[in-house]
Design a protein around this motif. Sequence first.
Motif, short mmCIF file in Angstrom:
data_model
loop_
_atom_site.label_atom_id
_atom_site.label_comp_id
_atom_site.label_asym_id
_atom_site.label_seq_id
_atom_site.Cartn_x
_atom_site.Cartn_y
_atom_site.Cartn_z
N LYS A 85 -20.83 -12.26 -3.37
CA LYS A 85 -21.87 -13.16 -2.62
C LYS A 85 -21.87 -14.58 -3.30
O LYS A 85 -21.77 -15.75 -2.42
CB LYS A 85 -23.42 -12.91 -2.62
N TYR A 86 -21.96 -14.72 -4.95
CA TYR A 86 -21.86 -15.92 -5.09
C TYR A 86 -20.27 -16.71 -5.06
O TYR A 86 -20.42 -18.05 -4.98
CB TYR A 86 -22.05 -16.03 -6.78
N LYS A 87 -19.47 -15.84 -4.84
CA LYS A 87 -18.23 -16.19 -4.84
C LYS A 87 -17.89 -16.76 -3.37
O LYS A 87 -17.39 -17.77 -3.19
CB LYS A 87 -17.19 -15.15 -5.00
N ARG A 88 -18.59 -16.19 -2.44
CA ARG A 88 -18.44 -16.64 -1.11
C ARG A 88 -19.19 -17.86 -1.02
O ARG A 88 -18.72 -18.87 -0.08
CB ARG A 88 -18.91 -15.59 0.01
N PHE A 89 -20.34 -18.08 -1.54
CA PHE A 89 -21.25 -19.29 -1.61
C PHE A 89 -20.27 -20.50 -1.89
O PHE A 89 -20.29 -21.46 -1.30
CB PHE A 89 -22.44 -18.96 -2.20
N VAL A 90 -19.79 -20.16 -3.21
CA VAL A 90 -19.06 -21.41 -3.70
C VAL A 90 -17.79 -21.83 -3.04
O VAL A 90 -17.66 -22.92 -2.84
CB VAL A 90 -18.46 -20.91 -5.24
N GLN A 91 -17.34 -20.65 -2.40
CA GLN A 91 -15.74 -21.13 -1.53
C GLN A 91 -16.49 -21.83 -0.25
O GLN A 91 -15.64 -22.81 0.19
CB GLN A 91 -15.28 -19.71 -0.95
N THR A 92 -17.56 -21.40 0.40
CA THR A 92 -17.92 -22.41 1.38
C THR A 92 -18.37 -23.63 1.31
O THR A 92 -18.11 -24.51 2.07
CB THR A 92 -19.16 -21.48 2.11
N VAL A 93 -18.82 -23.92 -0.10
CA VAL A 93 -19.38 -25.38 -0.45
C VAL A 93 -18.25 -26.23 -0.69
O VAL A 93 -18.21 -27.25 -0.28
CB VAL A 93 -20.07 -25.18 -1.97
N ILE A 94 -17.03 -25.60 -1.34
CA ILE A 94 -15.94 -26.37 -1.80
C ILE A 94 -15.03 -26.57 -0.46
O ILE A 94 -14.14 -27.51 -0.62
CB ILE A 94 -15.17 -25.81 -2.77
N TYR A 95 -15.17 -25.58 0.45
CA TYR A 95 -14.16 -25.91 1.67
C TYR A 95 -14.91 -26.94 2.37
O TYR A 95 -14.08 -27.66 3.26
CB TYR A 95 -14.08 -24.48 2.35
N ALA A 96 -16.17 -27.06 2.64
CA ALA A 96 -16.72 -28.00 3.72
C ALA A 96 -16.26 -29.11 3.64
O ALA A 96 -16.38 -29.63 4.83
CB ALA A 96 -18.23 -27.90 3.45
N TYR A 132 -10.23 -43.80 -4.52
CA TYR A 132 -9.50 -42.95 -3.62
C TYR A 132 -9.06 -41.57 -4.04
O TYR A 132 -9.13 -40.53 -3.18
CB TYR A 132 -8.11 -43.82 -3.35
N ILE A 133 -8.63 -41.49 -5.42
CA ILE A 133 -8.08 -40.38 -5.73
C ILE A 133 -9.24 -39.16 -5.76
O ILE A 133 -9.28 -38.18 -5.52
CB ILE A 133 -7.44 -40.32 -7.28
N GLY A 134 -10.53 -39.79 -6.40
CA GLY A 134 -11.72 -38.90 -6.55
C GLY A 134 -12.17 -38.35 -5.34
O GLY A 134 -12.57 -36.99 -5.37
N SER A 135 -12.34 -39.17 -4.32
CA SER A 135 -12.93 -38.41 -3.11
C SER A 135 -11.82 -37.79 -2.33
O SER A 135 -12.21 -36.71 -1.70
CB SER A 135 -12.97 -39.89 -2.08
N GLY A 136 -10.46 -37.96 -2.70
CA GLY A 136 -9.66 -37.10 -2.16
C GLY A 136 -9.54 -35.59 -2.71
O GLY A 136 -9.40 -34.40 -2.08
N VAL A 137 -9.58 -35.62 -4.06
CA VAL A 137 -10.11 -34.39 -4.88
C VAL A 137 -11.15 -33.62 -4.31
O VAL A 137 -11.00 -32.64 -4.00
CB VAL A 137 -10.16 -34.51 -6.25
N TRP A 138 -12.11 -34.38 -4.27
CA TRP A 138 -13.48 -33.69 -3.74
C TRP A 138 -13.33 -33.14 -2.17
O TRP A 138 -13.72 -31.94 -1.88
CB TRP A 138 -14.79 -34.59 -3.69
N GLN A 139 -12.48 -33.95 -1.38
CA GLN A 139 -12.59 -33.41 -0.02
C GLN A 139 -11.39 -32.21 0.20
O GLN A 139 -11.79 -31.29 1.16
CB GLN A 139 -12.23 -34.63 0.86
N GLU A 140 -10.42 -32.34 -0.70
CA GLU A 140 -9.14 -31.36 -0.20
C GLU A 140 -9.19 -30.25 -1.14
O GLU A 140 -8.28 -29.38 -0.81
CB GLU A 140 -7.93 -32.29 0.01
N THR A 141 -9.55 -30.07 -2.43
CA THR A 141 -9.48 -29.29 -3.12
C THR A 141 -9.62 -27.84 -2.86
O THR A 141 -8.95 -26.71 -3.01
CB THR A 141 -10.20 -29.39 -4.71
N GLY A 142 -10.94 -27.49 -2.32
CA GLY A 142 -11.34 -26.49 -1.74
C GLY A 142 -10.49 -25.62 -0.85
O GLY A 142 -10.26 -24.70 -0.53
N TRP A 143 -9.97 -26.62 0.29
CA TRP A 143 -9.03 -26.16 1.40
C TRP A 143 -7.69 -25.90 0.72
O TRP A 143 -7.18 -24.71 1.11
CB TRP A 143 -9.13 -27.27 2.31
#
Length: 323
Positions: A128-139, A187-198
């Motif tokens: 459950k915690y794993k799915r929660f973390v995945q959802t948060v970083i994918y969003a 630029y790099i920081g916002s890109g890492v935050w946005q695309e890493t989870g996906w």
Amino acid sequence: MKLKIKGSNNPLKPSTIRLETLNKKSRIKRILENYELYLFLLPAVIYFIVFQYVPMYGVVIAFKDYVPSLGILGSPWVGFENFQRFFDSYQFWTLIKNSLGLSILQLVIGFPMPIIIALLLNQMIHQKYKRFVQTVIYAPHFISIVVLAGMVFVFFSDKGLVNSVITLFGGSTISFMSEPSWFKALYIGSGVWQETGWACIVYLAALAGVNPEVHEAATVDGANKWQRILHVDIPAIMPTAIILLILSVGNLMNIGFEKAFLLQTPLNQPAAEIIPTYVYKVGLQQSEYSFASAVGLFNSVINLVLLWIVNRTAKKVSGSGLW
């Protein structure tokens, strides 16, 4: 009796020719038997022909002094004059430095992050915690680039949240959006935050294909979690990582135009001006179509050369490659 092909010292036996003929016939037979699969491919093939290959004809204007009223065929040829003009431009080295700087930093920082996150998520036991973390970083992946740029301005402006926290603890206000030195970090920081989870989805899929018995055998042999990650998980995702690395290097000079353009301000432009934004401004805003096409073609050729070099190197080192 042997047949000899003109210009060749290797005679071909009739049996060899018959075998090649049979192979061609069997290949045609297999295509006819699976024609439904080829029909599924047909729309994609048509799409690439119409929207990718046919427009390549327009690259001709990079070698012409393009006049819209005369058309592509009627415009006079100028050879490599547009390329020479770009190479002699005072902005040439600035554009190369900014484009390469952003691309290399994005590759060095952004490429390993999905691998690290995927390996960490794969070790989580609580589902459950794993799915929660995945959802948060994918969003963040689903946030529009325009919205993301607006969020960066809101958080990092002189009166934004970040500066409010800094001043709350007695610090001085930092002009994140005005100082050129901060552009790459934003630029790099916002890109890492946005695309890493996906991006880590691909690696999680590769890790899901690892046979659990391999981990069990490693545990029985006394391997700890770190050793299992190092000797089981990382080798399992290495072919996928190599292919994605080749694709990333092949697009090294194709930095995201939208975000770079939206984060530009008159004060940070010395660090924020890159080849895609320069092509847009020169080509569409100043209507210098031939010159802009030459700059864009130069950028594409650099990407092609890098792709070929990295693919060849990867095949020699690991045996994996795109072709």
